[in-house]
Design an enzyme around this catalytic site. Structure first.
Site, PDB file in Angstrom:
ATOM      1  N   TYR A  77       4.531   6.616   9.905  1.00  0.00           N
ATOM      2  CA  TYR A  77       3.800   5.427   9.467  1.00  0.00           C
ATOM      3  C   TYR A  77       4.515   4.134   8.484  1.00  0.00           C
ATOM      4  O   TYR A  77       4.166   3.115   9.223  1.00  0.00           O
ATOM      5  CB  TYR A  77       2.578   5.861   8.708  1.00  0.00           C
ATOM      6  CG  TYR A  77       1.323   4.968   8.709  1.00  0.00           C
ATOM      7  CD1 TYR A  77       1.383   4.003   7.678  1.00  0.00           C
ATOM      8  CD2 TYR A  77       0.380   4.965   9.685  1.00  0.00           C
ATOM      9  CE1 TYR A  77       0.078   3.047   7.595  1.00  0.00           C
ATOM     10  CE2 TYR A  77      -0.697   4.036   9.620  1.00  0.00           C
ATOM     11  CZ  TYR A  77      -0.856   3.153   8.580  1.00  0.00           C
ATOM     12  OH  TYR A  77      -1.920   2.186   8.223  1.00  0.00           O
ATOM     13  N   LYS A  82       1.890  -0.031  15.032  1.00  0.00           N
ATOM     14  CA  LYS A  82       3.104   0.137  15.164  1.00  0.00           C
ATOM     15  C   LYS A  82       3.520  -1.350  16.231  1.00  0.00           C
ATOM     16  O   LYS A  82       4.548  -1.709  16.342  1.00  0.00           O
ATOM     17  CB  LYS A  82       3.509   1.307  16.155  1.00  0.00           C
ATOM     18  CG  LYS A  82       3.557   2.490  15.315  1.00  0.00           C
ATOM     19  CD  LYS A  82       4.774   2.271  14.253  1.00  0.00           C
ATOM     20  CE  LYS A  82       4.576   3.329  13.074  1.00  0.00           C
ATOM     21  NZ  LYS A  82       4.777   2.380  11.821  1.00  0.00           N
ATOM     22  N   HIS A 139       0.878  -1.174   0.115  1.00  0.00           N
ATOM     23  CA  HIS A 139      -0.066  -0.052   0.078  1.00  0.00           C
ATOM     24  C   HIS A 139       0.833   1.266   0.070  1.00  0.00           C
ATOM     25  O   HIS A 139       1.705   1.418   0.911  1.00  0.00           O
ATOM     26  CB  HIS A 139      -0.933  -0.027   1.186  1.00  0.00           C
ATOM     27  CG  HIS A 139      -2.096  -0.880   1.086  1.00  0.00           C
ATOM     28  ND1 HIS A 139      -3.264  -0.564   1.976  1.00  0.00           N
ATOM     29  CD2 HIS A 139      -2.404  -1.745   0.383  1.00  0.00           C
ATOM     30  CE1 HIS A 139      -4.241  -1.563   1.374  1.00  0.00           C
ATOM     31  NE2 HIS A 139      -3.751  -2.236   0.475  1.00  0.00           N
ATOM     32  N   PRO A 188      -3.508   0.680  18.707  1.00  0.00           N
ATOM     33  CA  PRO A 188      -3.039   0.149  17.341  1.00  0.00           C
ATOM     34  C   PRO A 188      -3.377   1.496  16.359  1.00  0.00           C
ATOM     35  O   PRO A 188      -3.003   1.069  15.112  1.00  0.00           O
ATOM     36  CB  PRO A 188      -4.207  -0.857  16.977  1.00  0.00           C
ATOM     37  CG  PRO A 188      -4.849  -0.955  18.223  1.00  0.00           C
ATOM     38  CD  PRO A 188      -4.285   0.012  19.291  1.00  0.00           C
ATOM     39  N   TYR A 227      -9.004   5.855   7.855  1.00  0.00           N
ATOM     40  CA  TYR A 227      -8.979   6.193   9.241  1.00  0.00           C
ATOM     41  C   TYR A 227      -9.961   7.335   9.368  1.00  0.00           C
ATOM     42  O   TYR A 227      -9.840   8.389   8.684  1.00  0.00           O
ATOM     43  CB  TYR A 227      -7.621   6.695   9.845  1.00  0.00           C
ATOM     44  CG  TYR A 227      -6.453   5.633   9.975  1.00  0.00           C
ATOM     45  CD1 TYR A 227      -5.879   5.112   8.770  1.00  0.00           C
ATOM     46  CD2 TYR A 227      -6.428   5.209  11.255  1.00  0.00           C
ATOM     47  CE1 TYR A 227      -4.746   4.154   9.099  1.00  0.00           C
ATOM     48  CE2 TYR A 227      -4.995   4.349  11.364  1.00  0.00           C
ATOM     49  CZ  TYR A 227      -4.380   3.553  10.125  1.00  0.00           C
ATOM     50  OH  TYR A 227      -3.548   2.819  10.292  1.00  0.00           O
TER      51      TYR A 227
HETATM   52  P1  FAS Z   1       2.126 -11.774  21.729  1.00  0.00           P
HETATM   53  O1  FAS Z   1       1.059 -11.201  22.828  1.00  0.00           O
HETATM   54  O2  FAS Z   1       1.642 -11.658  20.586  1.00  0.00           O
HETATM   55  O3  FAS Z   1       2.576 -13.195  22.219  1.00  0.00           O
HETATM   56  C1  FAS Z   1       3.013 -13.345  23.470  1.00  0.00           C
HETATM   57  C2  FAS Z   1       2.938 -15.048  23.407  1.00  0.00           C
HETATM   58  O4  FAS Z   1       3.315 -15.335  24.781  1.00  0.00           O
HETATM   59  C3  FAS Z   1       1.507 -15.737  23.471  1.00  0.00           C
HETATM   60  O5  FAS Z   1       1.598 -16.663  22.306  1.00  0.00           O
HETATM   61  C4  FAS Z   1       1.263 -16.127  24.830  1.00  0.00           C
HETATM   62  O6  FAS Z   1       0.340 -17.293  24.697  1.00  0.00           O
HETATM   63  C5  FAS Z   1       2.490 -16.269  25.344  1.00  0.00           C
HETATM   64  N1  FAS Z   1       2.472 -16.104  26.862  1.00  0.00           N
HETATM   65  C6  FAS Z   1       1.586 -15.181  27.581  1.00  0.00           C
HETATM   66  N2  FAS Z   1       2.162 -15.437  28.697  1.00  0.00           N
HETATM   67  C7  FAS Z   1       2.995 -16.724  28.808  1.00  0.00           C
HETATM   68  C8  FAS Z   1       3.382 -17.168  30.171  1.00  0.00           C
HETATM   69  N3  FAS Z   1       3.315 -16.849  31.174  1.00  0.00           N
HETATM   70  N4  FAS Z   1       4.054 -18.371  29.854  1.00  0.00           N
HETATM   71  C9  FAS Z   1       4.469 -18.606  28.472  1.00  0.00           C
HETATM   72  N5  FAS Z   1       3.957 -17.966  27.314  1.00  0.00           N
HETATM   73  C10 FAS Z   1       3.189 -16.986  27.651  1.00  0.00           C
HETATM   74  N6  FAS Z   1      -0.703  -4.435  16.816  1.00  0.00           N
HETATM   75  C11 FAS Z   1      -0.921  -3.554  15.617  1.00  0.00           C
HETATM   76  O7  FAS Z   1       0.114  -3.268  14.986  1.00  0.00           O
HETATM   77  N7  FAS Z   1      -2.371  -3.472  15.157  1.00  0.00           N
HETATM   78  C12 FAS Z   1      -3.360  -3.952  15.589  1.00  0.00           C
HETATM   79  O8  FAS Z   1      -4.365  -3.997  15.199  1.00  0.00           O
HETATM   80  C13 FAS Z   1      -3.186  -4.588  16.945  1.00  0.00           C
HETATM   81  N8  FAS Z   1      -4.538  -5.256  17.544  1.00  0.00           N
HETATM   82  C14 FAS Z   1      -4.306  -5.938  18.749  1.00  0.00           C
HETATM   83  C15 FAS Z   1      -5.203  -6.581  19.326  1.00  0.00           C
HETATM   84  C16 FAS Z   1      -5.113  -7.071  20.644  1.00  0.00           C
HETATM   85  C17 FAS Z   1      -6.257  -7.708  21.311  1.00  0.00           C
HETATM   86  C18 FAS Z   1      -3.667  -7.299  21.344  1.00  0.00           C
HETATM   87  C19 FAS Z   1      -3.592  -8.035  22.557  1.00  0.00           C
HETATM   88  C20 FAS Z   1      -2.842  -6.713  20.501  1.00  0.00           C
HETATM   89  C21 FAS Z   1      -2.716  -5.819  19.166  1.00  0.00           C
HETATM   90  N9  FAS Z   1      -1.895  -5.468  18.433  1.00  0.00           N
HETATM   91  C22 FAS Z   1      -1.971  -4.823  17.313  1.00  0.00           C
HETATM   92  C23 FAS Z   1      -0.465  -5.666  19.066  1.00  0.00           C
HETATM   93  C24 FAS Z   1       0.075  -7.230  18.608  1.00  0.00           C
HETATM   94  O9  FAS Z   1       0.161  -7.129  17.307  1.00  0.00           O
HETATM   95  C25 FAS Z   1       1.348  -7.249  19.354  1.00  0.00           C
HETATM   96  O10 FAS Z   1       2.231  -6.144  19.022  1.00  0.00           O
HETATM   97  C26 FAS Z   1       2.011  -8.313  18.901  1.00  0.00           C
HETATM   98  O11 FAS Z   1       1.040  -9.574  19.259  1.00  0.00           O
HETATM   99  C27 FAS Z   1       3.389  -8.469  19.735  1.00  0.00           C
HETATM  100  O12 FAS Z   1       3.801  -9.797  19.323  1.00  0.00           O
HETATM  101  P2  FAS Z   1       4.538 -10.586  20.859  1.00  0.00           P
HETATM  102  O13 FAS Z   1       5.407  -9.475  21.397  1.00  0.00           O
HETATM  103  O14 FAS Z   1       5.141 -11.890  20.127  1.00  0.00           O
HETATM  104  O15 FAS Z   1       3.267 -10.677  21.842  1.00  0.00           O
HETATM  105  C1  PHB Z   2      -5.550  -4.017  10.937  1.00  0.00           C
HETATM  106  O1  PHB Z   2      -5.841  -4.209   9.861  1.00  0.00           O
HETATM  107  O2  PHB Z   2      -5.804  -4.876  11.816  1.00  0.00           O
HETATM  108  C2  PHB Z   2      -5.065  -2.833  11.425  1.00  0.00           C
HETATM  109  C3  PHB Z   2      -4.673  -1.890  10.406  1.00  0.00           C
HETATM  110  C4  PHB Z   2      -4.238  -0.587  10.856  1.00  0.00           C
HETATM  111  C5  PHB Z   2      -3.998  -0.012  12.102  1.00  0.00           C
HETATM  112  C6  PHB Z   2      -4.636  -1.135  13.045  1.00  0.00           C
HETATM  113  C7  PHB Z   2      -4.966  -2.391  12.769  1.00  0.00           C
HETATM  114  O3  PHB Z   2      -3.557   1.094  12.505  1.00  0.00           O
END
Ligand code: FAS
Ligand code: PHB
Length: 390
Positions: free
Chosen positions: A385, A297, A72, A293, A201
Site C-alpha cells: 500500500y 495505485k 497518513h 482503484p 475500506y
Molecule cells: P490520464 O487519463 O489522467 O490523462 C490522459 C490525458 O490524455 C487526458 O488529459 C486526456 O484528455 C488526454 N488524451 C486522451 N486521449 C487523447 C488523444 N487521443 N489525444 C490527445 N490527448 C488525449 N487512481 C487512483 O489511484 N485512485 C482513484 O480513485 C482513481 N480513480 C479514477 C477514476 C477514473 C474515472 C479514472 C478514469 C481513473 C482513476 N484513477 C484512480 C486512475 C487515475 O488516477 C490514473 O491512474 C491517472 O489519471 C493516470 O494519469 P495519466 O496516465 O496521466 O492518464
Molecule cells: C480517493 O481518495 O479517491 C481514493 C483513496 C483510496 C483509494 C482509491 C481512491 O484506494
C-alpha cells in the site's frame, strides 16, 4: 514545429514528465485533445505514495503538496461492524502515504508548465503518432481548421486508457491482459469534514464502501454499485443512507452529510499492455496499464513509469547512452505487475461478487480474515500500500 520529446496527454503522467524534462533542459511539447479546465474538472485519485511525493519535490512542484498534503500512517478495514487498523508506519518502518488530490497535482504541474513557458497545445483533434518505428517520428493533429505537424526525437503516449498512442501500435506488436470487474465505484465529493482522520475500506454483504478525503474540510466517498447502475439513480440522500448501512455505527454516526458537487460512476478493470516501447514511441501511465482503484495505485504507477522514462531520456541526451531507455519497458512492467496483483487482491478481498458461489464467498472471506489475523499478512498489505521500491 520541432522538439526533442513530444508528449501526448496533459494528465499527471505527461505533465510530470514534461516538467522534469524542462528542468533538465530537454525540449518538449505537450499536446492534449481537451483543455485545461476540462482536465481539472475530472475527480480521480487521492492517495500518493512516498515515491510520487518525492517525484513532485524533484519536479520543484511540491510547495502546495508539502503545505496541504495530509500524511497518513494507517487506515482501517471495516468488517462485521468492527474496525481493524492497518498500521502502515508501524509495519513498514515508518513509511506512510499522503492524501492530496490528483486534481491538485495536475493543477500544480500545469501552473509550473505555464511558468516555464513550455509549449502546450490544448484542444488538439485527431492527435496521431507517426513513423515511430523510424529515426524521425512525428505527431499530426488538427486545430483551428488546419492540420499541424510536430517533429521529434521521441514520442511519449501519456494519453490514458482511451488515448490514441496505444491504438497506433500494430496489434501484432502488442499483447494485452485484461480483467473487467462486474461492478463500478460510485464516487461522491462534498465539502464536509471527513468521518474519520484516516481512510476506511469497508467490506459488507451490501457491497464495498470507502471513506476518503481531500482535506480536513472536503470528503470523498465511494460505494460499490452494479455495472448496470446509473448515477441518476442516486440522490445525495440515497448515497448517504447506503453508505451508513455499509459501515460500522462508530463510523456511520460520524459521517457529516452535505450537498455533493461531484458524483460519478467509474468502471473497474485491470489492464496491461506489453511491451511499453515501440521504436521511438513509449507508453506511460494509464496508456499502458489500468488498476482497480482499491489499492490506490493508478496515479502512483504513472509516477514510477515517469521515473524510469525520465532517467532514460536524461541519460540519452546527457550521457549519449540508451541503456536505460532500452530497459524501460521491462523495468516498468516488473513494478506494474506487482501493483496489478495487489490491486486485484484488494479488490477481490473487499468487494462482493454476485456471481460468487458459496465456496468463492468463503474463500474471499477467509482471505480477509487471515490477513487481519496475521502480522505477516498485514505487513505484506502495508508494504504494497505504501508502495514497493522503484
Ligand atoms: P490520464 O487519463 O489522467 O490523462 C490522459 C490525458 O490524455 C487526458 O488529459 C486526456 O484528455 C488526454 N488524451 C486522451 N486521449 C487523447 C488523444 N487521443 N489525444 C490527445 N490527448 C488525449 N487512481 C487512483 O489511484 N485512485 C482513484 O480513485 C482513481 N480513480 C479514477 C477514476 C477514473 C474515472 C479514472 C478514469 C481513473 C482513476 N484513477 C484512480 C486512475 C487515475 O488516477 C490514473 O491512474 C491517472 O489519471 C493516470 O494519469 P495519466 O496516465 O496521466 O492518464
Ligand atoms: C480517493 O481518495 O479517491 C481514493 C483513496 C483510496 C483509494 C482509491 C481512491 O484506494
Amino acid at each position: 514545429m520541432r522538439t526533442q520529446v513530444a508528449i501526448i496527454g496533459s494528465g499527471p503522467s505527461g505533465l510530470l514528465l514534461g516538467r522534469l524534462l524542462t528542468l533538465a533542459g530537454i525540449d518538449n511539447v505537450l499536446v492534449d485533445r481537451v483543455g485545461r479546465d476540462y482536465i481539472l474538472g475530472r475527480v480521480r485519485a487521492g492517495v500518493l505514495e512516498q515515491g510520487m511525493v518525492e517525484m513532485m519535490r524533484e519536479a520543484q512542484a511540491a510547495e502546495s503538496l508539502d503545505a496541504h498534503g495530509l500524511p497518513h500512517d494507517g487506515f482501517d478495514i471495516a468488517l462485521n461492524g468492527a474496525l481493524h487498523h492497518i498500521d502502515l508506519a508501524g509495519l513498514t518502518g515508518g513509511r506512510r502515504v499522503t492524501i492530496y488530490g490528483q486534481t491538485e497535482v495536475t493543477r500544480d504541474l500545469m501552473d509550473k508548465r505555464e511558468a516555464d513557458g513550455a509549449t502546450t497545445i490544448y484542444d488538439a483533434a485527431h492527435v496521431s503518432p507517426r513513423d515511430f518505428g523510424r529515426a524521425h517520428p512525428w505527431i499530426s493533429y488538427e486545430k483551428d481548421g488546419a492540420t499541424h505537424r510536430i517533429d521529434a526525437d521521441f514520442i511519449v503516449g501519456c494519453d490514458g486508457f482511451h488515448g490514441a498512442s496505444r491504438k497506433a501500435v500494430p496489434p501484432k506488436s502488442l499483447q494485452t491482459f485484461e480483467r473487467v470487474y462486474p461492478f463500478g465505484w460510485l464516487g461522491l465529493l462534498a465539502d464536509v469534514p471527513p468521518a474519520r482522520h484516516e481512510l476506511v475500506y469497508g467490506k459488507h454483504a451490501r457491497g464495498f464502501s470507502l471513506c476518503s478525503m481531500r482535506s480536513t474540510t472536503r470528503s470523498r466517498y465511494y460505494l460499490q454499485v452494479p455495472l448496470t447502475d446509473h448515477v441518476e439513480n442516486w440522490s445525495d440522500a440515497a448515497f448517504w443512507d447506503e453508505l451508513r448501512r455499509r459501515l460500522p455505527a462508530e463510523v456511520g454516526d460520524a459521517i457529516v452529510t452535505g450537498p455533493s458537487f461531484e458524483k460519478s460512476i467509474a468502471p473497474l478493470r485491470s489492464f496491461v499492455a506489453e511491451p511499453m516501447r515501440f521504436g521511438r514511441l513509449f507508453l506511460a501511465g494509464d496508456a499502458a496499464h489500468i488498476v482497480p482503484p482499491t489499492g490506490a495505485k493508478g496515479l502512483n504507477l504513472a509516477a514510477s513509469d515517469i521515473r524510469y522514462l525520465f532517467d532514460g531520456f536524461r541519460e540519452h541526451y546527457a550521457e549519449k547512452s540508451d541503456a536505460s531507455l532500452a530497459a524501460y519497458s521491462e523495468r516498468a512492467l516488473s513494478r506494474i505487475w506487482k501493483a496489478e496483483r495487489f490491486s486485484w487482491w484488494m479488490t477481490t478481498m473487499l468487494h462482493t461478487f454476485a456471481e460468487d458461489d458459496a465456496f468463492g464467498r468463503r474463500i474471499h472471506d477467509a482471505e480477509l480474515a487471515y490477513t487481519l489475523s496475521s502480522t505477516a499478512a498485514r505487513t505484506a498489505l502495508a508494504e504494497n500500500y505504501v508502495g514497493l521500491p522503484y
